[in-house]
Design a protein around this motif. Structure first.
Motif, PDB file in Angstrom:
ATOM      1  N   UNK A 113       0.874  -1.176   0.000  1.00 51.90           N
ATOM      2  CA  UNK A 113       0.000   0.000   0.000  1.00 51.90           C
ATOM      3  C   UNK A 113       0.907   1.221   0.000  1.00 51.90           C
ATOM      4  N   UNK A 114       0.925   1.946  -1.102  1.00 52.87           N
ATOM      5  CA  UNK A 114       1.901   3.023  -1.242  1.00 52.87           C
ATOM      6  C   UNK A 114       1.291   4.192  -2.000  1.00 52.87           C
ATOM      7  N   UNK A 115       1.537   5.386  -1.469  1.00 51.75           N
ATOM      8  CA  UNK A 115       0.887   6.576  -2.003  1.00 51.75           C
ATOM      9  C   UNK A 115       1.353   6.928  -3.405  1.00 51.75           C
ATOM     10  N   UNK A 116       2.649   6.904  -3.625  1.00 49.60           N
ATOM     11  CA  UNK A 116       3.207   7.342  -4.908  1.00 49.60           C
ATOM     12  C   UNK A 116       3.989   6.168  -5.481  1.00 49.60           C
ATOM     13  N   UNK A 117       3.318   5.408  -6.348  1.00 53.62           N
ATOM     14  CA  UNK A 117       3.863   4.150  -6.831  1.00 53.62           C
ATOM     15  C   UNK A 117       4.270   4.291  -8.292  1.00 53.62           C
ATOM     16  N   UNK A 118       5.521   4.540  -8.546  1.00 54.95           N
ATOM     17  CA  UNK A 118       6.130   4.367  -9.861  1.00 54.95           C
ATOM     18  C   UNK A 118       7.603   4.060  -9.634  1.00 54.95           C
ATOM     19  N   UNK A 119       7.851   2.801  -9.204  1.00 56.39           N
ATOM     20  CA  UNK A 119       9.203   2.408  -8.820  1.00 56.39           C
ATOM     21  C   UNK A 119      10.092   2.128 -10.017  1.00 56.39           C
ATOM     22  N   UNK A 120      11.323   1.769  -9.721  1.00 53.51           N
ATOM     23  CA  UNK A 120      12.265   1.424 -10.766  1.00 53.51           C
ATOM     24  C   UNK A 120      11.921   0.114 -11.455  1.00 53.51           C
ATOM     25  N   UNK A 121      12.564  -0.104 -12.588  1.00 53.51           N
ATOM     26  CA  UNK A 121      12.258  -1.263 -13.415  1.00 53.51           C
ATOM     27  C   UNK A 121      12.512  -2.565 -12.674  1.00 53.51           C
ATOM     28  N   UNK A 122      13.565  -2.622 -11.854  1.00 54.07           N
ATOM     29  CA  UNK A 122      13.882  -3.870 -11.145  1.00 54.07           C
ATOM     30  C   UNK A 122      12.736  -4.299 -10.242  1.00 54.07           C
ATOM     31  N   UNK A 123      12.148  -3.355  -9.512  1.00 54.60           N
ATOM     32  CA  UNK A 123      11.083  -3.697  -8.580  1.00 54.60           C
ATOM     33  C   UNK A 123       9.822  -4.126  -9.330  1.00 54.60           C
ATOM     34  N   UNK A 124       9.502  -3.444 -10.416  1.00 59.25           N
ATOM     35  CA  UNK A 124       8.336  -3.829 -11.210  1.00 59.25           C
ATOM     36  C   UNK A 124       8.522  -5.238 -11.765  1.00 59.25           C
ATOM     37  N   UNK A 125       9.712  -5.523 -12.266  1.00 54.45           N
ATOM     38  CA  UNK A 125      10.000  -6.849 -12.829  1.00 54.45           C
ATOM     39  C   UNK A 125       9.870  -7.933 -11.762  1.00 54.45           C
ATOM     40  N   UNK A 126      10.356  -7.657 -10.530  1.00 56.65           N
ATOM     41  CA  UNK A 126      10.274  -8.667  -9.476  1.00 56.65           C
ATOM     42  C   UNK A 126       8.830  -8.900  -9.037  1.00 56.65           C
TER      43      UNK A 126
END
Length: 404
Positions: A221-234
């Motif tokens: 649960x996170x307010x501003x979610x647009x993380x780096x590519x590594x986290x999205x891939x995982x």
């Protein structure tokens, strides 16, 4: 130095300002020796005014009350508000204060975004709440949903040490307290910070490790979610191997652009079986997550380029089944009562014109940490505030000493 895991801690989740502010103010009122506080924002409203009063009262009783605020987030406090605290003995430090240009604040990046309180080196709070009335229900529809924890036990020594590191060498030496390290509970906790020196990706690394090891469930649960590519891939990989991955994101944002960026990722994640909810009751400001039945995190770090690559942040990583279970029950109830689930069919509407934007955005995220290193850099300064006599009044100004 990365902080180690500490056994024997007590941890309690505090939900929203109704739970957080009374506990913090009560702890400051009960302080016997020292109060250290860091925050991004203090507003001069009913919450900020109560904070001011409890700090003033504490400074008249005990030897040391020090607060550190961000020069961008806390830029508009009036001179009388500040002077009353300084004259009572509260030491106020401003992280990276910079002059305005045409009335505009210019210090947009590399902010002190941490929210930490340590009382008597024995009790500590870490979370996402600033000191402002918009974290209370009676603020109205734009009141924020947010989280913090209060902890006792050996991990408080690390939080106390790290908070002192934000101060000048002379101010650090003024602390004569020996942190209370006796066991207080069964939780295993680790302090994880992000800065622009030796801890540039510590918090992201903790997330990545938890996601990679997850076997059953992940809830973020996170307010501003647009993380780096590594986290999205995982996250994609976790869903592919059968982990139930659930995201709770903003549906009624305080900053509409944030939801727009997050939605660019929906297609990629939904196709891989990730469940996405948008919280619609009010703005989501929380930064919490859990994995399986033991691991959780609560803190100040969003999962966006500012928090993961530029700002100073602080999270606690918690291994405690009871805490994990309580947080999971709360987030499950939140999703059921106040969220709408996003479908892939809905996301695909209008995809033809969003496709090129998504392609660009994915590659931007992939290389953002390197891009951030190209931004104009400066050495942030911590400057102390003091009052000086001018005629019949006192004015607040910066101490001449710059403290790095």
């Amino acid at each position: 130095m990365s902080y180690a895991w500490r056994d024997g801690n007590q941890v309690e989740l505090l939900i929203n300002g109704e739970a957080f502010y009374p506990r913090v103010f009560e702890a400051i009122r009960a302080a016997r020796k020292e109060v250290l506080l860091e925050t991004f924002i203090i507003y001069e409203d009913k919450v900020g005014t109560e904070l001011q009063q409890v700090l003033i009262d504490a400074a008249t009783r005990i030897a040391r009350v020090e607060i550190t605020v961000d020069g961008y987030g806390t830029a508009d406090l009036s001179e009388p508000f500040l002077a009353q605290m300084i004259e009572a003995g509260v030491k106020i430090h401003m992280f990276d204060p910079r002059p305005r240009v045409l009335g505009m604040r210019t210090n947009l990046f590399r902010r002190l975004h941490r929210k930490v309180v340590v009382v008597d080196a024995e009790l500590a709070f870490i979370g996402g709440l600033n000191y402002s009335a918009d974290h209370l229900d009676d603020y109205g529809p734009m009141a924020k949903q947010d989280y913090a924890v209060v902890v006792r036990g050996p991990v408080v020594a690390d939080i106390h040490h790290d908070t002192l590191q934000m101060l000048s060498p002379a101010a650090r030496d003024n602390s004569r307290l020996t942190p209370v390290t006796r066991h207080a509970g069964s939780a295993r906790i680790r302090l994880s910070i992000r800065d622009n020196d030796d801890h540039r990706d510590d918090i992201e690394t903790q997330y990545l490790e938890a996601i990679r090891k997850a076997q059953q469930r992940l809830v973020i649960a996170n307010a501003y979610f647009f993380p780096g590519y590594r986290l999205i891939r995982e996250l994609r990989n976790a869903s592919r191997r059968g982990v139930k991955v659930t995201l709770i994101l903003q549906g009624q944002p305080d900053m509409p652009w944030a939801r727009g960026f997050s939605r660019l990722l929906y297609n990629y994640l939904l196709r891989e079986g990730v469940t996405i909810y948008e919280y619609c009751q009010r703005p989501l400001h929380g930064k919490v997550a859990l994995a399986d039945h033991e691991w959780s995190t609560v803190g100040s770090s969003n999962l966006d380029p500012l928090s993961l690559s530029l700002n100073l942040e602080a999270n606690l990583i918690i291994r405690d089944p009871a805490f994990n279970h309580y947080l999971h029950d709360h987030l499950t109830a939140l999703a059921a009562a106040h969220c709408k689930q996003i479908s892939l069919e809905r996301v695909l509407r209008g995809y033809w014109w969003r496709g090129p934007i998504i392609f660009f955005y994915f590659h931007f995220l992939r290389y953002f940490p390197a891009i951030a290193g190209w931004l104009p850099a400066h050495t942030p300064k911590l400057r102390s505030l003091k009052t000086v006599a001018v005629g019949d009044t006192n004015e607040v100004c910066f101490d001449q000493e710059n403290i790095s």
